[in-house]
Write an enzyme that holds these catalytic residues in place. Structure first.
Site, short mmCIF file in Angstrom:
data_model
loop_
_atom_site.label_atom_id
_atom_site.label_comp_id
_atom_site.label_asym_id
_atom_site.label_seq_id
_atom_site.Cartn_x
_atom_site.Cartn_y
_atom_site.Cartn_z
N ASP A 1 6.96 3.61 0.40
CA ASP A 1 6.05 4.05 -0.41
C ASP A 1 6.23 5.38 -0.98
O ASP A 1 7.23 6.34 -0.40
CB ASP A 1 4.91 4.05 0.41
CG ASP A 1 4.85 4.38 1.76
OD1 ASP A 1 5.58 5.32 2.22
OD2 ASP A 1 3.78 4.12 2.49
N ASN B 1 -6.11 3.01 9.85
CA ASN B 1 -7.12 1.74 9.58
C ASN B 1 -6.34 0.31 9.61
O ASN B 1 -6.59 -0.63 9.30
CB ASN B 1 -7.62 1.96 8.25
CG ASN B 1 -6.44 2.29 7.30
OD1 ASN B 1 -5.21 2.20 7.79
ND2 ASN B 1 -6.84 2.90 6.07
N HIS C 1 -3.30 0.20 8.41
CA HIS C 1 -2.31 0.05 7.13
C HIS C 1 -0.77 0.21 7.52
O HIS C 1 -0.46 0.63 8.33
CB HIS C 1 -2.43 0.83 6.04
CG HIS C 1 -2.07 2.56 5.95
ND1 HIS C 1 -2.82 3.48 5.33
CD2 HIS C 1 -1.26 2.95 6.89
CE1 HIS C 1 -2.33 4.70 5.92
NE2 HIS C 1 -1.27 4.47 6.91
N GLU D 1 -3.42 -0.97 2.34
CA GLU D 1 -4.47 -0.43 2.96
C GLU D 1 -5.70 -1.89 3.06
O GLU D 1 -5.22 -2.80 2.69
CB GLU D 1 -5.48 0.29 1.75
CG GLU D 1 -4.93 1.63 1.45
CD GLU D 1 -4.96 2.65 2.59
OE1 GLU D 1 -5.00 2.34 3.71
OE2 GLU D 1 -4.73 3.94 2.26
P1 PGA Z 1 1.48 8.85 11.25
O1 PGA Z 1 1.38 8.02 9.88
O2 PGA Z 1 3.15 8.76 11.31
O3 PGA Z 1 1.66 10.27 10.47
O4 PGA Z 1 0.37 8.82 12.15
C1 PGA Z 1 1.51 6.41 10.12
C2 PGA Z 1 1.00 5.85 8.95
O5 PGA Z 1 0.14 6.02 8.17
O6 PGA Z 1 1.77 4.81 8.87
#
Ligand code: PGA
Length: 245
Positions: A70, A139, A141, A146
């Site tokens: 992304d 959450n 994702h 999302e």
């Molecule tokens: P993080 O993010 O590695 O900073 O916890 C993970 C994500 O949001 O996929």
């Protein structure tokens, strides 16, 4: 949890090391393999380990193709908060990868529909993703897919939830600077990867690990779809692993 292999690492660093082992296996068998990459704080020790392994000649990126999950909409590649910048600083600047073998969405592209279609086409032309690294959001994702009422199939623009914008706020000067949307590969793109390695570290990820992998498959928790993938390895540190208890 049917097919999923779960590995418990002692530390975040060890989780990165174990994830690198999985990638090394694939890269050892296929020099021009296509690897799917993720950003965030979780993969950092994984990237350090990959850099080290190429230095030690355990693996080579000279023919490898990479596909990122992304990118924020509206940020330039040189913006320190862009995922392109993150990838350059944390991996690409330190390995032998060729520029033309890097695929990451251009956050400034105006014609998002064409961008998304070309993104999927390029992955197909390269023969699909051999191994995909994933983190998991609080959450549930994956990429920037999302929670929703459905699983988005292919690469698309997505509006970021307030929860995700808040979680990422710490990287920006002011809350208003956090982009409102992103380009992300779809759930279908991720599910088409031949192998998936998810890293989850920290006690704050335990609850979502439980929901995603010990509960029903639902688009309300996008990562739960991985229960249907035939080849997933989940690498947790001890704190995230507590989600299974
Ligand atoms: P993080 O993010 O590695 O900073 O916890 C993970 C994500 O949001 O996929």
């Amino acid at each position: 949890m049917f097919h999923m292999k779960v590995i418990k690492a002692k530390t975040h660093k060890e989780a990165g090391y174990l994830a690198a082992d999985e990638f090394e296996k694939v890269m050892g068998k296929k020099a021009d393999c296509v690897i799917g990459l993720a950003t965030g704080s979780t993969p950092l020790p994984f990237y350090d380990e990959l850099i080290q392994r190429e230095k030690n000649r355990a693996l080579s990126f000279s023919s490898v193709r990479t596909v990122n999950l992304d990118e924020y909409v509206g940020l330039e590649a040189e913006d320190p908060q862009s995922y392109r910048y993150y990838m350059q600083k944390n991996l690409f600047d330190h390995i032998s990868i060729k520029k033309e073998n890097i695929l990451i969405p251009n956050g400034l592209e105006k014609d998002k529909e064409t961008l998304c279609r070309k993104y999927e086409n390029q992955i197909e032309v390269w023969g699909g993703i051999d191994i995909q690294l994933l983190g998991i959001g609080h959450n549930g994702h994956i990429g920037f897919n999302e929670p929703d009422d459905f699983f988005a199939v292919s690469t698309h623009e997505v509006k970021l939830t307030e929860k995700t914008r808040k979680a990422n706020q710490r990287f920006f000067k002011s809350p208003n600077d956090v982009p409102k949307s992103a380009i992300t590969v779809g759930i279908g793109t991720i599910m088409s990867a031949k192998k998936i390695v998810m890293m989850a570290v920290g006690g704050d990820k335990a609850e979502i690990i439980k929901k995603a992998f010990c509960g029903p498959v639902t688009p309300k928790i996008p990562a739960s779809i991985l229960q249907f993938h035939p080849n997933v390895t989940l690498i947790c540190d001890e704190a995230a692993y507590m989600g299974f208890y």
